[in-house]
Enzyme design. Structure first.
Site, PDB file in Angstrom:
ATOM      1  CD  GLN A   1      -3.179  -0.571   0.361  1.00 39.56           C
ATOM      2  OE1 GLN A   1      -3.141   0.596  -0.224  1.00 39.56           O
ATOM      3  NE2 GLN A   1      -4.262  -1.507   0.184  1.00 39.56           N
TER       4      GLN A   1
ATOM      5  CB  CYS B   1      -8.805   0.111  -4.930  1.00 44.51           C
ATOM      6  SG  CYS B   1      -8.250  -1.081  -6.135  1.00 44.51           S
TER       7      CYS B   1
ATOM      8  CG  ASP C   1      -6.895  -5.495  -0.577  1.00 44.41           C
ATOM      9  OD1 ASP C   1      -7.698  -4.806  -1.357  1.00 44.41           O
ATOM     10  OD2 ASP C   1      -5.864  -5.415  -0.110  1.00 44.41           O
TER      11      ASP C   1
ATOM     12  CD  GLU D   1      -0.316 -11.383  -4.897  1.00 47.60           C
ATOM     13  OE1 GLU D   1      -1.268 -10.850  -4.127  1.00 47.60           O
ATOM     14  OE2 GLU D   1       0.031 -11.072  -5.937  1.00 47.60           O
TER      15      GLU D   1
ATOM     16  CE1 TYR E   1      -8.150 -11.132  -6.864  1.00 50.84           C
ATOM     17  CE2 TYR E   1      -9.568 -11.590  -4.866  1.00 50.84           C
ATOM     18  CZ  TYR E   1      -9.187 -11.548  -6.403  1.00 50.84           C
ATOM     19  OH  TYR E   1     -10.228 -12.042  -7.141  1.00 50.84           O
TER      20      TYR E   1
HETATM   21  N1  SAH Z   1      -3.922  -7.406   0.534  1.00 51.54           N
HETATM   22  C1  SAH Z   1      -2.822  -6.879  -0.077  1.00 51.54           C
HETATM   23  C2  SAH Z   1      -2.546  -6.756  -1.568  1.00 51.54           C
HETATM   24  C3  SAH Z   1      -3.914  -6.087  -2.225  1.00 51.54           C
HETATM   25  S1  SAH Z   1      -3.549  -5.501  -3.778  1.00 51.54           S
HETATM   26  C4  SAH Z   1      -2.593  -5.671   0.578  1.00 51.54           C
HETATM   27  O1  SAH Z   1      -3.278  -5.041   1.161  1.00 51.54           O
HETATM   28  O2  SAH Z   1      -1.155  -5.134   0.557  1.00 51.54           O
HETATM   29  C5  SAH Z   1      -4.072  -6.751  -4.862  1.00 51.54           C
HETATM   30  C6  SAH Z   1      -3.145  -8.106  -5.012  1.00 51.54           C
HETATM   31  O3  SAH Z   1      -3.839  -8.851  -5.756  1.00 51.54           O
HETATM   32  C7  SAH Z   1      -1.986  -7.640  -5.654  1.00 51.54           C
HETATM   33  O4  SAH Z   1      -0.856  -8.067  -4.875  1.00 51.54           O
HETATM   34  C8  SAH Z   1      -2.028  -8.605  -6.915  1.00 51.54           C
HETATM   35  O5  SAH Z   1      -0.533  -8.945  -7.353  1.00 51.54           O
HETATM   36  C9  SAH Z   1      -2.754  -9.644  -6.663  1.00 51.54           C
HETATM   37  N2  SAH Z   1      -3.825 -10.151  -7.544  1.00 51.54           N
HETATM   38  C10 SAH Z   1      -4.064  -9.821  -8.609  1.00 51.54           C
HETATM   39  N3  SAH Z   1      -4.660 -10.700  -9.677  1.00 51.54           N
HETATM   40  C11 SAH Z   1      -5.130 -11.822  -8.761  1.00 51.54           C
HETATM   41  C12 SAH Z   1      -5.543 -13.050  -8.793  1.00 51.54           C
HETATM   42  N4  SAH Z   1      -6.280 -13.316 -10.022  1.00 51.54           N
HETATM   43  N5  SAH Z   1      -5.292 -13.784  -7.778  1.00 51.54           N
HETATM   44  C13 SAH Z   1      -4.534 -13.633  -6.788  1.00 51.54           C
HETATM   45  N6  SAH Z   1      -3.908 -12.508  -6.637  1.00 51.54           N
HETATM   46  C14 SAH Z   1      -4.215 -11.514  -7.627  1.00 51.54           C
END
Ligand code: SAH
Length: 456
Positions: free
Chosen positions: A288, A413, A386, A338, A317
């Site tokens: 973030q 977001c 997320d 992830e 995610y």
């Molecule tokens: N929860 C974490 C990351 C949120 S951002 C935090 O708050 O720091 C969204 C994340 O989803 C990113 O790290 C991205 O790489 C991942 N992502 C994107 N598409 C995805 C998918 N299909 N499956 C799993 N992760 C995914």
């Protein structure tokens, strides 16, 4: 009946702005026909020039304001103000917060067709400037000189500037220093049109609580010329530096980072704390950008998860395990998923770093991995998502509906995809209980919200 626009290109007209679009433009209506005008604020009377008049809507430019909204603030001169990705800076912070809260409420009703959910007042920042811990600055060439700064809106023209009002000063200083070093050493900037040249982006990331700095230099070429000299000078001039990374992105693409990274100097990661938890962050991992508000957001996610210590939790995610580790303190166990393998390595390292041993992490797509877990009989009591701006994949939402975790916590977001996904969950037996908007990105149009969803 063929609809025609009541205005024509190049018309000058007087209007009153009624609303703001999600990207912060004023909306004026001429006989019900909307004209979008950047910089107009609701309630303001103005003269505009019509720039484009399409069938259903048009665009205009603000020519003269006849009166000013109570929410309008003076924008100082300067390119950082003009192009710095700070689309709402002409609106007082109070006005920005109202705009974002209203947007979440309206989008959830309009797109999500949600009724009687509770939405709390948005949580804003006390000091809504200089909050960002990361910059990714495009590099180009102008009149034979290396330049770097912002892209002009809707263009690929780079404005050469060292200032950003929403970046932490340490980030601005780092970018500026690397830019000077590369310029003095004659490193060839990337030429986007011809897909030639070397240096594409300079990225700087700063751990606000630790003072640790990472620089990532993104090149088109596999080699970074004069890398030893670059490293030597960065280390001399930036005392907080902990990691210098070279990333190769040889593709013709808007995506900033390529897949290959090599540590040129120092550690592979920098560290930062959110609350009591320490995080290792590597170059390719999502982290973030507003660490102060991240704490506010995650605390809310934790509250909405309502954990007692008995629950199995899935964090889809999960990135570098940020939310997972927050939840692990109060859950029986947490399973994170992830798609970026480096982020999963960071997540495992972060669990170890904090002595947390009730987490497991898997690399893969949430919409593939979680359905597989479900098929094997692994269920969650609480599921947290997320996702990136495009929202959750439908296969994941369907698995949630089948798996029936008691609670789902959705960190979003993008209110539009959030609304779409909430509708699917509601139709599948869930109820949207509470919504908490959090301002993670002051001065910009980005809106974040965390939602508590429970089985009906
Ligand atoms: N929860 C974490 C990351 C949120 S951002 C935090 O708050 O720091 C969204 C994340 O989803 C990113 O790290 C991205 O790489 C991942 N992502 C994107 N598409 C995805 C998918 N299909 N499956 C799993 N992760 C995914």
């Amino acid at each position: 009946m063929k609809k025609t626009a009541p205005v024509a290109k190049n018309d000058f007209i007087d209007v009153v702005f009624e609303d703001l679009t999600h990207d912060g433009a004023g909306v004026a209506k001429v006989d019900g026909y909307p004209v979008f005008v950047p910089n107009g604020l609701p309630g303001e009377k103005a003269k505009i020039k019509v720039i484009k008049a399409g069938k259903g809507y048009g665009f205009g430019r603000l020519i003269e304001l006849y009166d000013k909204s109570e929410y309008r603030v003076e924008v100082p001169e300067g390119e950082a103000h003009k192009y710095g990705g700070t689309q709402l800076k002409h609106i007082s912070y109070e006005g920005q917060l109202q705009f974002k809260e209203k947007q979440v409420r309206e989008v959830l009703s309009r797109i999500g067709k949600l009724e009687d959910f509770k939405i709390h007042p948005i949580l804003g920042m006390e000091e809504p400037w200089q909050y960002r811990n990361k910059a990714q600055v495009p590099v180009g060439e102008k009149d034979g000189k290396l330049i770097a700064g912002f892209f002009k809106p809707r263009s690929h023209e780079i404005v050469d500037t060292n200032e950003s009002l929403i970046q932490h000063p340490a980030v601005n200083e780092a970018v500026q220093t690397v830019k000077e070093i590369c310029s003095q050493l004659g490193i060839q900037p990337y030429d986007e049109e011809a897909h030639k040249g070397v240096l594409r982006h300079i990225m700087a990331r700063y751990g606000k609580t630790t003072g640790e700095l990472m620089i990532v230099m993104v090149t088109r070429t596999t080699e970074l010329p004069q890398k030893n000299k670059i490293v030597e000078q960065i280390v001399t001039r930036l005392p907080h530096i902990k990691s210098i990374v070279h990333n190769v992105n040889s593709k013709r693409t808007n995506v900033i980072l390529g897949e290959k990274t090599k540590v040129l100097w120092g550690n592979e990661v920098i560290y930062d704390f959110i609350g009591d938890i320490k995080f290792a962050i590597s170059a390719l991992s999502f982290y973030q950008v507003n660490p102060d508000q991240t704490k506010v957001l995650y605390d809310k996610a934790l509250e909405y998860a309502g954990l007692t210590g008995e629950e199995s939790v899935i964090d889809a995610y999960c990135g570098i395990g940020t939310i997972s580790l927050f939840l692990a303190q109060k859950a029986k166990n947490v399973f994170g998923v992830e798609v970026v393998p480096e982020a999963i390595e960071d997540a495992r390292r972060n669990a170890q770093l904090n002595g947390i041993n009730n987490t497991e992490f898997a690399a893969g797509e949430a919409e593939v991995v979680i359905p597989e877990w479900y098929k094997k009989g692994n269920k969650a009591d609480v599921l947290v998502v997320d996702p990136p701006r495009k929202g959750c994949d439908e296969a994941l939402l369907q698995t949630i509906i089948d798996m029936k975790p008691k609670k789902v916590v959705y960190v979003s977001c993008n209110p539009a995809t959030l609304a779409r996904d909430l509708r699917i969950l509601e139709d599948g037996g869930y109820k949207t209980v509470e919504v908490q908007p959090v301002d993670m990105f002051p001065q910009t149009t980005h809106v974040e919200a965390v939602v508590k969803i429970a089985l009906k």
